[in-house]
Design an enzyme around this catalytic site. Structure first.
Site, PDB file in Angstrom:
ATOM      1  N   CYS A  31       2.058   3.707  11.720  1.00 12.27           N
ATOM      2  CA  CYS A  31       2.977   3.217  10.695  1.00 12.27           C
ATOM      3  C   CYS A  31       3.238   4.341   9.704  1.00 12.27           C
ATOM      4  CB  CYS A  31       2.411   1.981   9.987  1.00 12.27           C
ATOM      5  SG  CYS A  31       0.947   2.302   8.976  1.00 12.27           S
TER       6      CYS A  31
ATOM      7  N   HIS B 200       0.837  -1.199   0.000  1.00 12.28           N
ATOM      8  CA  HIS B 200       0.000   0.000   0.000  1.00 12.28           C
ATOM      9  C   HIS B 200       0.868   1.243   0.000  1.00 12.28           C
ATOM     10  CE1 HIS B 200       0.874  -0.944   4.223  1.00 12.28           C
ATOM     11  NE2 HIS B 200       0.799   0.354   4.468  1.00 12.28           N
TER      12      HIS B 200
END
Length: 700
Positions: free
Chosen positions: A209, A65
């Site tokens: 993240c 992603h």
């Protein structure tokens, strides 16, 4: 969510055998639907995210992603691999692959849906249904939340929008959790089972993240599930791309322990000060949440409070970096922390000094203090004022470098000994080498003190009195008595070596610095070369060799963006529409000595752009040294040409490097077919269009 994934974005027979091929296969589907404008640019962004941390998860899941300027709308691609594809998960290959594409400016609503998908991937029924579903439309409906896992497996087409397993309801639950953080999000049922027992152990956690889309929310879900199994209340604050809702202060105050599962700095970390803390990477929160809960409970039982937790917010490099990083990576981050805070002082001080010289001549360095003599109508007075302000700013360079290296290692307690050590380095003429050593010593001393088990009654005064006092005394002793003199001698030797450079040695140094400036375009290698150059001129009377080095470094750093701008102008058909737009901005960025202006081009096509830029930069750096051009200012690009020695030859050196890089890029790109979205792409023989329609790879 209804149009975020469709049957056209699902491949239930994914034949790719590598993660790169899998990402390309799913990305090509996005290109065919107009969701991605530049295939290679988007894949470069995916690869850059993958390089930060593998996206494979336990349970056979891969979630490549990224956020990318090449994405037009939030999109999900799903592939199922019979053979499995290695995405770096500890338990082996992944058979369920989700490619998550988010625009660079995705709104909160879309990011919330993407985050809810990440949470849903921790649901075993959901993943089992994805493995069993036999139809692409049913798989897309399951992911959207239009069907329950049971209905999807059975092939039923009826929508099950209210299913508790749907992604949509998960998104709503996420929103409810974000709205009301005052009540525990998990573990309440465990406490209710035995009302007479003591209240359950309470944990607050933060997950984050780099992209804030997937791992952030998967770690949160994993910790909450593990808490329920252990009879522990776990309340999580996911700090995602869509922002975050702060935990209620009362919830934090009542917590018995803290878990940080993160790969980027925890925001407002000081809120969790003074509690037993476990600090790990985000993947640990996903893969072993039970162990983290056990660890923090053990710390609480032993009365351990993480040293330095009360010292304040997270540092730019989160103290010791990510949990899996080696010492070399941590050391680089600590040093870059100091350099990043020092550079503004270099720029402001250097430009002021250079302007003082330009207005008043080099004799201005001997002018009396403007406090004693300043005439408003005299040009020399204004020149002296600029020079003296710049000299004061330069006086902070070594202390700031040392102070913020220590800050990167040990948080705010490292600032005092770091600045003290840096000031001592300046006092004993140890220069930048002394600043580097002082910063590392200060950070190391503070980290050692923080590991000492301190009685609770003294913890309040540790960061304010005890740590600054003891650490400053130790660092001062080491700098004055032990290491200061050898470092000062080494600094003098390096200065003498630079002053003695001439002929081929100087040209080779210019080529090396040019290669470094163009290697990572503003990254660590680029910063090393730039810091080396600015260190030489960061004195009131720099040597001629130091000014030559500064000129070579700035000239080489201007080459990549200017070359990309020129290439998009002379051969626009080799570039995508987005790259051509970036090329217009690159003219200004390159002229201003902002090497980062070439990053979009390097990210999209690194194997052609970066080597070409390095060749041009090396030529420019060597020519600048050969022409004996000098520069007193540390920044400014063409706007400080009046401050450059031999300005005409300096501009020739830049022009030659730009032309060489442009020619190389054009030749190398001309050897392949035009990128998707480039002018004329697919028009010659219809190859690109046909490939897109057939969802087959277009040759790079």
């Amino acid at each position: 969510m209804s149009d975020m994934i469709t049957a056209d974005l699902v491949d239930l027979d994914l034949s790719a055998d590598t993660k790169e091929a899998a990402a390309r296969a799913l990305a090509e589907r996005m290109v065919a639907l107009g969701r991605v404008t530049d295939l290679e640019g988007f894949l470069a962004d995916v690869a850059a995210r993958e390089a930060q941390m593998p996206t494979g998860l336990d349970g056979g899941i891969g979630i490549p992603h990224c956020r990318s300027e090449h994405v037009t709308e939030p999109t999900l691609g799903f592939g199922r691999s019979a053979a499995g594809i290695d995405f770096g998960a500890p338990d082996g290959p992944a058979d369920l692959i989700f490619l998550i594409a988010a625009p660079a400016g995705a709104d909160d609503a879309h990011l919330t849906i993407l985050s809810s998908l990440a949470r849903q991937l921790m649901n075993a029924e959901f993943t089992s249904a994805l493995r069993a579903v036999g139809d692409a439309s049913a798989a897309a409906a399951l992911i959207r939340g239009d069907e329950s896992p049971e209905a999807a497996v059975a092939g039923a087409g009826a929508a099950q929008g209210g299913s508790e397993d749907s992604v949509a309801s998960s998104a709503a639950a996420s929103a409810d959790d974000a709205t009301d953080n005052t009540a525990p999000a998990a573990g309440a049922s465990a406490a209710a089972e035995d009302a007479s027992a003591e209240r359950p152990f309470r944990i607050v956690a933060v997950t984050s993240c780099p992209t804030g889309i997937a791992h952030t929310y998967m770690a949160a879900e994993s910790l909450e599930n593990a808490g329920r199994e252990a009879g522990v209340e776990v309340v999580v604050e996911p700090q995602g791309s869509a922002g975050f809702t702060r935990l209620d202060p009362g919830v934090i105050a009542a917590a018995d322990g803290v878990i940080f599962a993160h790969d980027v700095p925890v925001r407002e970390k000081e809120r969790f000060a003074g509690k037993p803390t476990v600090d790990v990477g985000v993947k640990a929160g996903i893969n072993r949440p039970g162990e983290l809960i056990t660890e923090v409970r053990g710390k609480a039982a032993r009365g351990e409070v993480t040293a330095g937790a009360a010292s304040g917010a997270g540092t730019p490099v989160e103290r010791a970096g990510d949990s899996g990083e080696g010492y070399g990576t941590k050391l680089r981050k600590w040093l870059m922390s100091g350099v990043s805070y020092m550079v503004p002082f270099v720029a402001a001080g250097g430009l002021l000094i250079a302007l003082g010289f330009a207005i008043g001549g080099y004799k201005i360095k001997s002018a009396p203090s403007v406090m004693d003599h300043f005439v408003w109508t005299q040009t020399d007075s204004w020149a002296a004022l600029m020079f003296q302000i710049g000299a004061v700013a330069f006086g902070f360079l070594v202390p700031v470098l040392a102070g913020y290296i220590a800050y990167g290692m040990a948080d705010r307690p490292g600032l005092v000994p770091g600045f003290v050590g840096g000031m001592i380095a300046s006092t004993i003429n140890a220069g930048f080498l002394g600043g580097l050593v002082a910063g590392l010593l200060a950070g190391g001393v503070v980290m050692a003190i923080q590991k000492i088990d301190i009685p609770a009654v003294l913890r309040g005064i540790m960061p304010v009195v005890v740590i600054p006092l003891i650490s400053s005394a130790i660092v001062g002793f080491l700098m004055f008595v032990v290491v200061g003199k050898p470092i000062a001698s080494a600094q003098k030797a390096m200065t003498d070596w630079l002053n003695g450079l001439s002929g081929s040695n100087a040209i080779l140094l210019g080529a090396l610095l040019g290669l470094m400036m163009c290697f990572d375009l503003g990254g660590p290698v680029n910063k090393v070369a730039y810091t080396f150059a600015t260190a030489g001129i960061a004195v009131s009377n720099p040597s001629d060799s130091a000014m030559k080095i500064m000129a070579a470094v700035m000239a080489a750093g201007m080459v990549p963006p200017l070359a990309m701008a020129l290439a998009t102008t002379v051969r626009g058909k080799l570039f995508t529409e987005t790259e051509r737009e970036n090329g217009k901005a690159a003219w200004v960025l390159g002229a201003s000595f902002i090497s980062e202006g070439a990053i979009p081009f390097a990210a999209a096509d690194p194997l052609r752009v970066i080597p070409s830029a390095m060749v041009g930069g090396a030529i420019t750096g060597s020519l600048s040294m050969a022409f004996s051009t000098t520069l007193r200012a540390p920044h400014g690009g063409i706007f400080v040409v009046p401050l450059i020695g031999n300005p005409f030859l300096y501009l020739i050196a830049i022009a030659v490097g730009v032309c060489v890089t442009t020619a190389l890029v054009v030749v190398l790109k001309g050897m392949r077919k035009p990128a998707p979205g480039a002018v004329g792409a697919g028009k010659a023989d219809g190859t690109a269009t046909a490939a897109a329609e057939a969802k087959q790879p277009v040759a790079a």
